[in-house]
Design an enzyme around this catalytic site. Structure first.
Site, mmCIF file in Angstrom:
data_model
loop_
_atom_site.group_PDB
_atom_site.id
_atom_site.type_symbol
_atom_site.label_atom_id
_atom_site.label_comp_id
_atom_site.label_asym_id
_atom_site.label_seq_id
_atom_site.Cartn_x
_atom_site.Cartn_y
_atom_site.Cartn_z
ATOM 1 N N HIS A 123 -7.723 1.524 1.965
ATOM 2 C CA HIS A 123 -7.630 0.933 3.005
ATOM 3 C C HIS A 123 -8.459 1.852 4.244
ATOM 4 C CE1 HIS A 123 -5.044 -1.555 6.068
ATOM 5 N NE2 HIS A 123 -6.162 -1.259 6.803
ATOM 6 N N ILE A 124 -9.710 2.054 3.768
ATOM 7 C CA ILE A 124 -10.487 2.838 4.750
ATOM 8 C C ILE A 124 -11.658 2.138 5.362
ATOM 9 C CG2 ILE A 124 -10.095 5.179 3.661
ATOM 10 C CD1 ILE A 124 -12.896 3.476 2.116
ATOM 11 N N GLU A 179 0.807 -1.157 0.178
ATOM 12 C CA GLU A 179 -0.011 0.034 -0.046
ATOM 13 C C GLU A 179 0.814 1.288 0.099
ATOM 14 O OE1 GLU A 179 -2.710 -0.645 3.235
ATOM 15 O OE2 GLU A 179 -3.618 -2.215 2.247
HETATM 16 P P1 NAI Z 1 -10.334 -10.961 14.774
HETATM 17 O O1 NAI Z 1 -9.053 -11.520 15.349
HETATM 18 O O2 NAI Z 1 -11.464 -10.567 15.914
HETATM 19 O O3 NAI Z 1 -10.927 -12.144 13.769
HETATM 20 C C1 NAI Z 1 -10.222 -12.772 13.035
HETATM 21 C C2 NAI Z 1 -11.000 -14.224 12.917
HETATM 22 O O4 NAI Z 1 -10.231 -14.874 11.901
HETATM 23 C C3 NAI Z 1 -10.558 -15.048 14.068
HETATM 24 O O5 NAI Z 1 -11.717 -15.605 14.857
HETATM 25 C C4 NAI Z 1 -9.436 -16.133 13.731
HETATM 26 O O6 NAI Z 1 -9.592 -17.403 14.524
HETATM 27 C C5 NAI Z 1 -10.047 -16.134 12.451
HETATM 28 N N1 NAI Z 1 -8.835 -16.739 11.468
HETATM 29 C C6 NAI Z 1 -7.636 -16.581 11.434
HETATM 30 N N2 NAI Z 1 -7.065 -17.165 10.599
HETATM 31 C C7 NAI Z 1 -8.218 -18.025 9.856
HETATM 32 C C8 NAI Z 1 -7.826 -18.868 8.781
HETATM 33 N N3 NAI Z 1 -6.723 -19.000 8.231
HETATM 34 N N4 NAI Z 1 -9.102 -19.507 8.610
HETATM 35 C C9 NAI Z 1 -10.166 -19.116 9.166
HETATM 36 N N5 NAI Z 1 -10.322 -18.332 10.214
HETATM 37 C C10 NAI Z 1 -9.335 -17.850 10.633
HETATM 38 O O7 NAI Z 1 -10.291 -9.695 13.773
HETATM 39 P P2 NAI Z 1 -11.139 -8.506 13.456
HETATM 40 O O8 NAI Z 1 -11.156 -7.439 14.451
HETATM 41 O O9 NAI Z 1 -12.402 -9.231 13.097
HETATM 42 O O10 NAI Z 1 -10.390 -8.143 12.125
HETATM 43 C C11 NAI Z 1 -10.524 -8.753 10.885
HETATM 44 C C12 NAI Z 1 -9.590 -8.496 10.047
HETATM 45 O O11 NAI Z 1 -9.823 -7.001 9.367
HETATM 46 C C13 NAI Z 1 -8.065 -8.173 10.446
HETATM 47 O O12 NAI Z 1 -7.201 -8.695 9.598
HETATM 48 C C14 NAI Z 1 -7.875 -6.774 10.615
HETATM 49 O O13 NAI Z 1 -6.445 -6.511 10.545
HETATM 50 C C15 NAI Z 1 -8.715 -6.241 9.318
HETATM 51 N N6 NAI Z 1 -9.296 -5.074 9.531
HETATM 52 C C16 NAI Z 1 -9.203 -4.118 8.446
HETATM 53 C C17 NAI Z 1 -9.805 -2.753 8.326
HETATM 54 C C18 NAI Z 1 -9.824 -2.172 7.290
HETATM 55 O O14 NAI Z 1 -9.565 -0.970 7.464
HETATM 56 N N7 NAI Z 1 -9.906 -2.537 6.053
HETATM 57 C C19 NAI Z 1 -10.247 -2.076 9.604
HETATM 58 C C20 NAI Z 1 -10.334 -3.175 10.859
HETATM 59 C C21 NAI Z 1 -9.727 -4.395 10.694
#
Ligand code: NAI
Length: 630
Positions: free
Chosen positions: A513-514, A490
């Protein structure tokens, strides 16, 4: 032995954050049709007084003449003043009752509004020295006691002379009249109080500049509630974190410095030396090298979700707790994902682009509702689970796959494997975390396993998807529409061109990335992270820490809290308790939690303890950090 130190405290802008007369003027002028004019006049008179062009008595007389206060105006005034007592005074309420015999409030303001405010803190009415109003039978102010020295110039000095205190006298105030007491030889020290206002002329005269009452108490060894003045704790907030974070940390009394951008490694290595609390967003890299220089650092707050930018192992090794904001922008990501699904199912992006080119293409071909469609959520964590609830409310059928055991919300169905989910979903959305092992989780094989015409969303992390394979799948029609918010690479700044194989593809929404970037999310983060950091500093609580064993601790009363962070090796708890037993110290409560790297022991002990004991605690082998609270 009698305590022969006296504390002489100013009221306006010291005990309270404001000048009471200004507040009174605000209350009264509200009733006047030409209030602006009156305020202007009051302001001019106040200035004339400050410049020494009219006497204090004349200034009070003139202002009362214009305002014509009545007793009823004092009710809202007192109410408002009680709300604006200086934060550090509120924090150290115990000091005022403990030393009530030795504390004097001296003010050129009026007893009628000072007394109700300060006596709530245990200050004795007879120790309040201030002017007094004279009322007529209609309860209108018709003057003030002219025999009171405080209504005249040099009044504070005159009052102090009359008090004839036998002992050391310390004056705390923000104004020149407070300094004059010391200048007249009636006080040993003058402490310039700068929590609310800083006056250059006063600062240069001060024996000590005290940004808060905490500092005054610390300097004079009078602490009753806190062990170390918060203004001596340096906080550095980088990358333009939400202003609410600055407000919260300042209100707590910390010495806060903010910086709009990130700092590079060398700059941060230098800057971090004096810093106890660091706040960053995703750009600042807190490397092992940075942490090596961070000898005073207690806690890092990541004002975002990810903590990849921090070397967590090195932080833990150094005894630095790290907090983030795991759910503050969850809702924002979910809302965007919902919106994008709808837009993609209707082909809106291409239709809108054509309209801008002047092309009217009215047709229902390839447009669908999301109601009744199967949504496949990969990663059922904070975001995935909330999306599940909201999408179900819009009538979608929810399927999810998570490698951990997760509670299915509403009517969601758990898929046994990723393959199962890929084969059945009409819309697939990725919400896994960004750990390395998730690189290319969705590649050519996974796209090939999807239904033809699937809608695909990635708002998690860029490297989780093989972008080349995604491009192929769009071009060969497997993916009918896609939305991508995150990319393997990015741009570092808004000036850099965004390069991607995905540019120019049909029915493809690309966003920079928003997903989590909304005002609400920023404000949530700005509130959440300081709360966690302050909890850690004030109580030792580590709930939600990403690298420390999580302990939620009760607020402590009438006890000391010893916080011991050590390498996780056997026998440390026994050593701590051995030292306590040897010193005959009573344990009120004890909490221990460990993770792979460290052990975190909290011991609450009753008030009395031997300073030598603290040294012994610090000397226990494998101790990383040790601190005493209260
Ligand atoms: P979280 O940690 O609460 O949830 C992630 C889930 O994915 C967990 O339940 C975990 O067990 C599961 N997981 C991990 N690897 C896996 C795999 N290979 N197969 C199946 N399940 C798997 O995280 P949260 O808060 O829900 O965030 C999710 C994603 O969104 C993160 O990557 C975070 O960085 C991203 N994000 C992006 C934003 C954006 O601006 N686009 C803003 C906020 C978060």
């Amino acid at each position: 032995m009698t305590f022969n130190k006296y504390f002489v405290i100013d009221f306006d802008s010291t005990f309270t954050k404001v000048e009471a007369f200004d507040v009174l003027a605000e209350i009264i002028v509200k009733e006047h049709p030409n209030s602006e004019n009156i305020k202007k006049k009051i302001f001019e008179i106040t200035n004339l007084g400050m410049e020494g062009k009219i006497s204090l008595r004349e200034s009070i007389e003139k202002r009362l003449d214009i305002l014509q206060p009545e007793k009823r105006h004092l009710v809202p005034l007192i109410k408002q003043l009680k709300l604006v007592v200086s934060e550090s005074f509120k924090r150290n309420k115990e000091f005022f009752s403990t030393y009530a015999d030795n504390i004097y409030i001296i003010s050129n303001g009026f007893r009628e509004f000072i007394e109700p405010v300060v006596t709530e803190f245990g200050i004795k009415p007879e120790n309040i020295l201030a002017n007094e109003f004279i009322f007529d039978e209609l309860e209108k102010v018709i003057g003030f006691d002219l025999n009171n020295p405080l209504s005249a110039n040099n009044g504070k000095v005159e009052q102090l002379k009359r008090l004839n205190l036998n002992g050391d006298v310390y004056v705390i105030g923000d104004g020149y009249t407070d300094y004059e007491i010391k200048h007249a030889g009636l006080a040993n020290k003058f402490f310039a109080f700068t929590e609310n206002i800083e006056r250059e002329s006063v600062l240069s005269k001060a024996d000590h500049i005290t940004p808060s009452l905490d500092e005054f108490l610390y300097l004079n060894k009078l602490n009753t509630t806190i062990s170390y003045p918060k203004n001596r704790i340096n906080v550095l907030l980088l990358e333009n974190v939400h202003p609410v974070a600055l407000e919260l940390m300042k209100a707590e009394g910390f010495n806060v410095e903010t910086y709009p951008a990130g700092l590079d490694e060398d700059e941060l290595c230098e800057k971090i030396k004096n810093i106890s609390v660091l706040g960053i967003r995703s750009k600042t890299q807190v490397t092992a090298k940075v942490l090596e220089s961070a000898n005073r650092l207690m806690v890092i707050g990541a004002f975002c979700i990810g903590t990849n930018q921090i070397d967590l192992k090195a932080a833990t090794k150094k005894g630095v707790a790290v907090f983030n904001a795991p759910f503050s922008n969850t809702r924002s990501v979910v809302e965007l994902a919902i919106a994008e699904m709808i837009l993609l199912m209707r082909g809106i992006i291409d239709k809108s682009t054509k309209m801008h080119e002047g092309k009217w293409d009215k047709s229902a071909k390839g447009s669908f509702e999301i109601r009744g469609k199967k949504l496949g959520i990969i990663g059922y964590g904070n975001i995935g689970a909330q999306l599940s609830v909201i999408a179900e409310n819009l009538g979608m059928k929810i399927f999810y796959y998570d490698k951990e055991e997760k509670l299915a919300l509403g009517n969601a169905t758990k898929c046994k494997s990723l393959k199962d989910l890929l084969a059945l979903a009409d819309v697939i959305t990725l919400h896994v975390d960004g750990k390395e092992s998730n690189a290319n989780l969705i590649g050519a094989a996974e796209f090939n396993a999807m239904k033809k015409g699937v809608i695909f969303l990635n708002l998690s992390r860029g490297h989780v998807v093989d972008v080349k394979a995604l491009r192929e799948s769009i071009l060969n029609g497997t993916v009918a529409g896609c939305s991508v918010d995150v990319f393997p690479y990015e741009p570092i700044s808004n000036d850099e061109e965004f390069m991607s194989e995905l540019r120019g593809l049909p029915n493809t929404i690309l966003t920079p990335h928003i997903g989590g970037s909304t005002s609400e999310a920023q404000e949530n983060i700005g509130n959440f992270v300081p709360g966690k950091m302050m909890d850690y500093i004030n109580t030792g609580s580590t709930s939600n820490s990403v690298n420390f064993p999580n302990l939620t601790l009760p607020i402590l009363e009438n006890a000391h809290r010893l916080i011991h962070i050590h390498n996780n090796v056997p026998g440390i708890l026994a050593k701590i308790n051995h030292i306590l037993a040897d010193n005959g110290v009573n344990i009120v409560g004890q909490y221990l939690k460990t993770n792979e790297q460290i052990g975190y022991v909290i011991t609450d002990i009753n008030k009395e303890y031997n300073k030598e004991m603290i040294k012994e605690m610090r000397a226990i082998e494998n101790t990383i950090k040790f601190r005493v609270l209260y």
